[in-house]
Design a protein around this motif. Structure first.
Motif, mmCIF file in Angstrom:
data_model
loop_
_atom_site.group_PDB
_atom_site.id
_atom_site.type_symbol
_atom_site.label_atom_id
_atom_site.label_comp_id
_atom_site.label_asym_id
_atom_site.label_seq_id
_atom_site.Cartn_x
_atom_site.Cartn_y
_atom_site.Cartn_z
ATOM 1 N N ASP A 134 -8.416 11.329 -2.274
ATOM 2 C CA ASP A 134 -8.974 10.823 -1.021
ATOM 3 C C ASP A 134 -9.644 9.477 -1.254
ATOM 4 O OD1 ASP A 134 -8.259 12.899 0.706
ATOM 5 O OD2 ASP A 134 -10.025 14.077 0.215
ATOM 6 N N GLY A 135 -10.443 9.398 -2.312
ATOM 7 C CA GLY A 135 -11.163 8.170 -2.595
ATOM 8 C C GLY A 135 -10.233 7.004 -2.894
ATOM 9 N N ILE A 136 -9.161 7.262 -3.645
ATOM 10 C CA ILE A 136 -8.206 6.198 -3.967
ATOM 11 C C ILE A 136 -7.544 5.667 -2.703
ATOM 12 C CG2 ILE A 136 -6.030 5.689 -5.131
ATOM 13 C CD1 ILE A 136 -6.872 7.710 -7.292
ATOM 14 N N LEU A 137 -7.073 6.570 -1.842
ATOM 15 C CA LEU A 137 -6.397 6.145 -0.619
ATOM 16 C C LEU A 137 -7.337 5.400 0.319
ATOM 17 C CD1 LEU A 137 -4.225 9.316 0.106
ATOM 18 C CD2 LEU A 137 -3.440 7.101 -0.728
ATOM 19 N N LEU A 138 -8.552 5.895 0.481
ATOM 20 C CA LEU A 138 -9.502 5.250 1.373
ATOM 21 C C LEU A 138 -9.980 3.915 0.802
ATOM 22 C CD1 LEU A 138 -11.576 8.385 2.403
ATOM 23 C CD2 LEU A 138 -10.031 7.094 3.873
ATOM 24 N N GLY A 139 -10.268 3.885 -0.507
ATOM 25 C CA GLY A 139 -10.725 2.647 -1.127
ATOM 26 C C GLY A 139 -9.671 1.561 -1.064
ATOM 27 N N ALA A 140 -8.422 1.920 -1.342
ATOM 28 C CA ALA A 140 -7.341 0.934 -1.289
ATOM 29 C C ALA A 140 -7.096 0.468 0.141
ATOM 30 C CB ALA A 140 -6.070 1.519 -1.888
ATOM 31 N N ALA A 141 -7.259 1.365 1.126
ATOM 32 C CA ALA A 141 -7.097 0.966 2.527
ATOM 33 C C ALA A 141 -8.171 -0.037 2.934
ATOM 34 C CB ALA A 141 -7.137 2.196 3.427
ATOM 35 N N ARG A 160 -9.451 15.990 7.358
ATOM 36 C CA ARG A 160 -8.591 14.828 7.566
ATOM 37 C C ARG A 160 -9.332 13.516 7.321
ATOM 38 N NH1 ARG A 160 -6.020 16.933 13.327
ATOM 39 N NH2 ARG A 160 -4.793 18.665 12.465
ATOM 40 N N VAL A 161 -10.581 13.453 7.749
ATOM 41 C CA VAL A 161 -11.332 12.207 7.675
ATOM 42 C C VAL A 161 -12.124 12.091 6.383
ATOM 43 C CG1 VAL A 161 -13.148 10.839 8.794
ATOM 44 C CG2 VAL A 161 -11.465 12.062 10.184
ATOM 45 N N TYR A 176 0.831 -1.210 0.000
ATOM 46 C CA TYR A 176 0.000 0.000 0.000
ATOM 47 C C TYR A 176 0.865 1.259 0.000
ATOM 48 C CZ TYR A 176 -3.506 3.376 1.528
ATOM 49 O OH TYR A 176 -4.327 4.470 1.618
ATOM 50 N N TYR A 177 1.892 1.278 0.859
ATOM 51 C CA TYR A 177 2.716 2.481 0.994
ATOM 52 C C TYR A 177 3.531 2.761 -0.265
ATOM 53 C CZ TYR A 177 6.217 5.689 2.846
ATOM 54 O OH TYR A 177 7.039 6.770 3.029
ATOM 55 N N LEU A 178 4.177 1.714 -0.803
ATOM 56 C CA LEU A 178 5.085 1.911 -1.932
ATOM 57 C C LEU A 178 4.361 2.156 -3.240
ATOM 58 C CD1 LEU A 178 7.765 -0.820 -1.146
ATOM 59 C CD2 LEU A 178 8.016 1.647 -0.903
ATOM 60 N N PHE A 179 3.268 1.449 -3.475
ATOM 61 C CA PHE A 179 2.642 1.474 -4.794
ATOM 62 C C PHE A 179 1.409 2.368 -4.877
ATOM 63 C CE2 PHE A 179 5.024 -2.488 -4.722
ATOM 64 C CZ PHE A 179 5.671 -2.443 -5.938
ATOM 65 N N ILE A 180 0.892 2.831 -3.753
ATOM 66 C CA ILE A 180 -0.325 3.642 -3.803
ATOM 67 C C ILE A 180 -0.135 4.964 -3.064
ATOM 68 C CG2 ILE A 180 -2.779 3.729 -3.197
ATOM 69 C CD1 ILE A 180 -2.874 0.715 -3.586
ATOM 70 N N TYR A 181 0.210 4.894 -1.792
ATOM 71 C CA TYR A 181 0.273 6.112 -0.992
ATOM 72 C C TYR A 181 1.302 7.100 -1.535
ATOM 73 C CZ TYR A 181 0.439 9.106 3.138
ATOM 74 O OH TYR A 181 0.387 10.187 3.973
ATOM 75 N N ARG A 182 2.514 6.621 -1.788
ATOM 76 C CA ARG A 182 3.558 7.533 -2.274
ATOM 77 C C ARG A 182 3.280 8.010 -3.693
ATOM 78 N NH1 ARG A 182 8.091 8.713 0.212
ATOM 79 N NH2 ARG A 182 9.185 9.037 -1.742
ATOM 80 N N PRO A 237 -4.061 11.222 6.897
ATOM 81 C CA PRO A 237 -3.488 10.686 8.133
ATOM 82 C C PRO A 237 -3.517 9.165 8.152
ATOM 83 C CG PRO A 237 -4.957 12.522 8.623
ATOM 84 C CD PRO A 237 -5.122 12.210 7.169
ATOM 85 N N TRP A 238 -2.429 8.578 8.656
ATOM 86 C CA TRP A 238 -2.344 7.123 8.686
ATOM 87 C C TRP A 238 -3.383 6.508 9.608
ATOM 88 C CZ3 TRP A 238 -0.199 3.279 6.007
ATOM 89 C CH2 TRP A 238 0.728 3.635 5.023
ATOM 90 N N TRP A 239 -3.734 7.214 10.676
ATOM 91 C CA TRP A 239 -4.731 6.647 11.580
ATOM 92 C C TRP A 239 -6.090 6.559 10.905
ATOM 93 C CZ3 TRP A 239 -8.937 9.650 12.807
ATOM 94 C CH2 TRP A 239 -8.808 11.030 12.663
ATOM 95 N N VAL A 240 -6.380 7.479 9.979
ATOM 96 C CA VAL A 240 -7.636 7.393 9.222
ATOM 97 C C VAL A 240 -7.615 6.177 8.304
ATOM 98 C CG1 VAL A 240 -9.078 8.543 7.488
ATOM 99 C CG2 VAL A 240 -8.030 9.875 9.331
ATOM 100 N N LEU A 241 -6.492 5.951 7.635
ATOM 101 C CA LEU A 241 -6.380 4.818 6.714
ATOM 102 C C LEU A 241 -6.437 3.494 7.463
ATOM 103 C CD1 LEU A 241 -3.570 6.299 4.440
ATOM 104 C CD2 LEU A 241 -6.035 6.302 4.021
ATOM 105 N N LEU A 242 -5.776 3.423 8.623
ATOM 106 C CA LEU A 242 -5.817 2.189 9.414
ATOM 107 C C LEU A 242 -7.214 1.935 9.967
ATOM 108 C CD1 LEU A 242 -2.412 2.463 11.331
ATOM 109 C CD2 LEU A 242 -2.977 0.923 9.447
#
Length: 442
Positions: free
Chosen positions: A288-295, A280-281, A183-189, A196-201
């Motif tokens: 936002d949608g990509i990060l939340l959906g992938a999480a 943030r949330v 997730y971190y290497l291929f999507i987040y970066r 925020p990471w706590w939102v994704l977790l």
């Protein structure tokens, strides 16, 4: 100049020949760009440094170097790889859509030398921080050195050693690390967007809770018994087209709908929470949608893999070939399933998340956008499962297609993002006095 920049925004910057001139959003940079339109700029993005000329120390030459920025530094339209010597008229850009500058010499400066052919000696003398680099790392130590990912990796390695001999804990730790790393290497970066990471977790955790709730068996009943989504089995006599249709309903629409629920929850919370929590949330744009959906998909993959597929394979192999064979088979299944999530569950849900965020930006067409996104994600999902019924070649094609559309969505989301710079020209770098006449915008 964009309207949201202050009227006294500098049009000309002076560079010191006696120290590094860092460019970035951090306040201690020589050229600080902490303005809302410049979110594409890293905290420490690039540096310009003076070096003595080959023919004497009275004149200097200037070198540009990228500081491992998230979005890169561009010189005359080309992305900077190694450091590069500057000449008057060079155009610098921080990120492909960031602020542009032109490098010029002031009217009182000498014409300057051409870049030297051999590596020069820096202007400054040897310092204690050069002998002991740890003394001068400041915030770079956390931001540029990947300290947090590295620390997590070290902690995970120690935990895996401690869990050796306990396959249940070992598989869970390894599965968690593989999911976070992918997730971190291929999507987040690649998104280059702060969430925020706590939102994704929490999004991933919410997905795991949904899978354990009564909502999941109810959804299975609806999509696979009421609707024509019963999964094909060997010997049922279905054509390839009929198999695909059932997978589209029974896996694509079902699972992508479930994985969209945590994203919709963030969207709803973003509209009732006060600032700054709502930003943030909430769900406000495609990134936002990509990060939340992938999480959410990461949580789904972990529960599905560790709670269903791996235990089934381990139990079957243990009965037929013994305990050691069962543990090995479970590990062999765990690694490709979770690494493959970047071209599987994360790709489908991240792609759907792009459309969910786009529907917020283009609310006039939100139902059309959501319909296209839901159908597209379900189609990709079904294609992967359908290809798995055939050859590994088709499975590879389906995976590459899914990963490709996710990358396309990330790039388009970056260009649409209202929080990223829109390529504003803001001034020029000058080696002359601050009183020199500002040049025209490039």
């Amino acid at each position: 100049m964009p309207p949201d920049l202050p009227s006294d925004f500098p049009r000309c910057y002076g560079l010191s020949p006696h120290r590094e001139n860092r460019l970035g959003r951090n306040g201690d940079c020589a050229i600080a760009l902490d303005y809302p339109p410049f979110q594409v700029v890293s905290r420490y993005h690039a540096v310009i440094q003076a070096f003595p000329a080959v023919r004497g120390r009275s004149r200097v030459v200037w070198q540009l170097r990228d500081l491992d920025s998230a979005n890169g530094t561009y010189l005359n339209g080309d992305r900077l790889g190694e450091s590069h010597w500057l000449v008057p008229g060079d155009r610098l850009q921080l990120g492909s859509t960031g602020p542009c500058f032109r490098f010029e010499l002031g009217s009182g400066d000498p014409e300057g030398d051409r870049p030297p052919q051999s590596s020069p000696t820096p202007v400054s003398a040897l310092t204690l921080s050069q002998l002991f680099p740890l003394l001068s790392t400041d915030s770079d130590f956390f931001h540029k050195a990947w300290l947090v990912p590295g620390s997590i990796t070290v902690a995970m390695v120690v935990s895996l050693f401690a869990a050796f001999g306990n396959p249940l804990i070992f598989n869970r730790l390894l599965g968690l690390y593989l999911s976070l790393a992918g997730y971190y290497l291929f999507i987040y970066r690649l998104c280059g967007h702060r969430k925020p990471w706590w939102v994704l977790l929490l999004t991933a955790g919410t997905m795991a809770l949904i899978l354990q709730s009564p909502l999941t068996p109810w959804s299975l009943w609806l999509f696979r018994e009421v609707l024509p989504g019963a999964l094909p089995v060997a010997g049922d006599g279905l054509s390839r087209g009929q198999q695909f249709g059932r997978l589209f309903v029974g896996t694509g629409l079902l699972e992508e709908g479930l994985k969209a629920l945590p994203v919709l929850l963030c969207w709803a919370m973003g509209r009732v929470l006060p600032d700054p929590w709502r930003q943030r949330v909430g769900l406000w744009e495609p990134l936002d949608g990509i990060l939340l959906g992938a999480a959410a998909a990461g949580g789904f993959s972990l529960v599905e893999t560790l709670g269903q597929y791996v235990p089934q394979v381990m139990a079957h192999m243990t009965l037929t070939a013994g305990t050691e064979a069962g543990e090995l088979a479970g590990l062999q299944l765990l690694i490709p399933r979770l690494l493959g999530a970047i071209a599987g569950h994360m790709a489908y849900s991240g792609y759907f998340g792009y459309f969910m965020g786009l529907s917020v930006l283009r609310s006039r067409y939100q139902w059309l956008i959501l319909g296209v996104g839901y159908g597209s994600a379900a189609l990709l999902h079904a294609l992967w499962n359908w290809a798995g019924l055939g050859s590994l070649v088709w499975l590879t094609v389906a995976g590459l297609l899914s990963y490709g559309v996710l990358m396309a969505a990330i790039l388009k989301g970056r260009s649409l993002s209202p929080t990223r710079s829109q390529n504003f020209a803001t001034g020029l770098y000058s080696a002359g006095k601050s009183g020199d006449k500002p040049a025209q915008k490039p």
